[in-house]
Design a protein around this motif. Sequence first.
Motif, PDB file in Angstrom:
ATOM      1  N   LYS A   1      -0.843  -3.581   8.500  1.00  0.00           N
ATOM      2  CA  LYS A   1      -1.452  -2.954   7.327  1.00  0.00           C
ATOM      3  C   LYS A   1      -1.889  -1.531   7.650  1.00  0.00           C
ATOM      4  CE  LYS A   1      -5.185  -3.523   3.947  1.00  0.00           C
ATOM      5  NZ  LYS A   1      -6.329  -4.366   3.522  1.00  0.00           N
ATOM      6  N   ALA A   2      -2.509  -1.332   8.832  1.00  0.00           N
ATOM      7  CA  ALA A   2      -2.973   0.004   9.220  1.00  0.00           C
ATOM      8  C   ALA A   2      -1.790   0.953   9.429  1.00  0.00           C
ATOM      9  CB  ALA A   2      -3.808  -0.082  10.493  1.00  0.00           C
ATOM     10  N   VAL A   3      -0.715   0.465  10.047  1.00  0.00           N
ATOM     11  CA  VAL A   3       0.477   1.296  10.235  1.00  0.00           C
ATOM     12  C   VAL A   3       1.059   1.683   8.890  1.00  0.00           C
ATOM     13  CG1 VAL A   3       2.864   1.296  11.051  1.00  0.00           C
ATOM     14  CG2 VAL A   3       1.050   0.434  12.535  1.00  0.00           C
ATOM     15  N   CYS A   4       1.102   0.704   7.975  1.00  0.00           N
ATOM     16  CA  CYS A   4       1.622   0.968   6.631  1.00  0.00           C
ATOM     17  C   CYS A   4       0.787   2.039   5.931  1.00  0.00           C
ATOM     18  CB  CYS A   4       1.620  -0.331   5.827  1.00  0.00           C
ATOM     19  SG  CYS A   4       2.258  -0.153   4.155  1.00  0.00           S
ATOM     20  N   LYS A   5      -0.526   1.948   6.050  1.00  0.00           N
ATOM     21  CA  LYS A   5      -1.403   2.913   5.392  1.00  0.00           C
ATOM     22  C   LYS A   5      -1.339   4.297   6.053  1.00  0.00           C
ATOM     23  CE  LYS A   5      -4.807  -0.086   3.181  1.00  0.00           C
ATOM     24  NZ  LYS A   5      -4.713   0.596   1.858  1.00  0.00           N
ATOM     25  N   ALA A   6      -1.054   4.322   7.359  1.00  0.00           N
ATOM     26  CA  ALA A   6      -0.931   5.609   8.060  1.00  0.00           C
ATOM     27  C   ALA A   6       0.382   6.300   7.731  1.00  0.00           C
ATOM     28  CB  ALA A   6      -1.040   5.390   9.569  1.00  0.00           C
ATOM     29  N   THR A   7       1.354   5.525   7.236  1.00  0.00           N
ATOM     30  CA  THR A   7       2.705   6.066   7.025  1.00  0.00           C
ATOM     31  C   THR A   7       3.161   5.906   5.577  1.00  0.00           C
ATOM     32  OG1 THR A   7       3.692   3.955   7.724  1.00  0.00           O
ATOM     33  CG2 THR A   7       3.347   5.612   9.434  1.00  0.00           C
ATOM     34  N   THR A   8       2.267   6.205   4.652  1.00  0.00           N
ATOM     35  CA  THR A   8       2.608   6.110   3.236  1.00  0.00           C
ATOM     36  C   THR A   8       3.536   7.258   2.825  1.00  0.00           C
ATOM     37  OG1 THR A   8       0.720   7.468   2.594  1.00  0.00           O
ATOM     38  CG2 THR A   8       0.358   5.077   2.752  1.00  0.00           C
ATOM     39  N   HIS A   9       3.974   7.202   1.565  1.00  0.00           N
ATOM     40  CA  HIS A   9       4.826   8.252   1.009  1.00  0.00           C
ATOM     41  C   HIS A   9       4.039   9.494   0.599  1.00  0.00           C
ATOM     42  CE1 HIS A   9       7.519   4.769   0.713  1.00  0.00           C
ATOM     43  NE2 HIS A   9       8.523   5.616   0.547  1.00  0.00           N
ATOM     44  N   GLU A  10       2.738   9.453   0.741  1.00  0.00           N
ATOM     45  CA  GLU A  10       1.905  10.600   0.388  1.00  0.00           C
ATOM     46  C   GLU A  10       2.206  11.769   1.320  1.00  0.00           C
ATOM     47  OE1 GLU A  10      -2.861  11.496  -0.391  1.00  0.00           O
ATOM     48  OE2 GLU A  10      -2.209   9.633   0.572  1.00  0.00           O
TER      49      GLU A  10
END
Length: 321
Positions: A24-33
Amino acid sequence: MSGQSITDRIAAAQHSMTGSAISKAVCKATTHEVSGPKKKHLDYLIHCTNELNVSVPHLADTLFERTANNSWVVVFKALITTHHLMMYGNERLIQYLASRNTLFNLNNFLDKGALQGYDMSTFIRRYSRYLNEKAMSYRLVAVDFTKMKRGVDGVMRTMNVEKLIKTLPIIQNQLDALLDFQANSNELTNGVINSAFMLLFKDSIRLFAAYNEGVINMLEKYFDMKKNQCKDALEIYKTFLNRMTKLSEFLKVAEQVGIDQGDIPDLTQAPSSLLEALEQHLASLEGRKIKELSTRNCAYPDLNGSLLNRFEMCTSWVING
């Protein structure tokens, strides 16, 4: 594109349901933003690298999975997150990365479908090659050049001749890969590439400091070396002078994008008489004719006196942090 995409939100929700806090943390660190990874997510992942019950291979694999994404934003941020953890996380992460036969395989990466996709893909390919080289350096010498002890009693200043001649080319290769990023100030156009450039800037300063200290040590030992060692050392020194020029160009970009001038070293070219003295000594060992030095009073023993002192003044600086 700004903000998290629907895909980002769904992926984060899935990881919440499966109980995978790291994913989850990796996903949030690597968003499309289109901005650098958020500090709170990076801090959490750094914390994870220090927890013995956390699987480093799982963390690394999760980051690798994100580099398989089609979006340049996600892939770039996955590389930035990895680089950040290599710099600030527990050493066991870089140990694991160095132990893998392959790391990032992004030489053919290209995002054709997004704004800035073509331009940013070029930098992703270069950046991934640097991270591969950083891990390879660790694999070869079991130390991170950007973290080693510096100073007169540091690793590079106390290394013996044989090890110096093997180690300095490894530092050169890593610095080459870093400088091959080749971004000018006009290309640092968003928060993602800017985050990568800042990490590269920090690595460049520390990496060159280790490189510089090794060269100083090598020069101090030069006149006591065997002929073949002198030949290798002379080539290393010539390469070093070339890297100083390239690093100066890289640091100009750092200055142009607003990095504090107090954090940027002022590199002055080493005196040409020093290179001449080294060449003259090797020529004498090989029995070749010795031409006069352009600076007549620069005799060989002076390398350990004013010449070497001038070299150190040109290339040395204090690095904090």
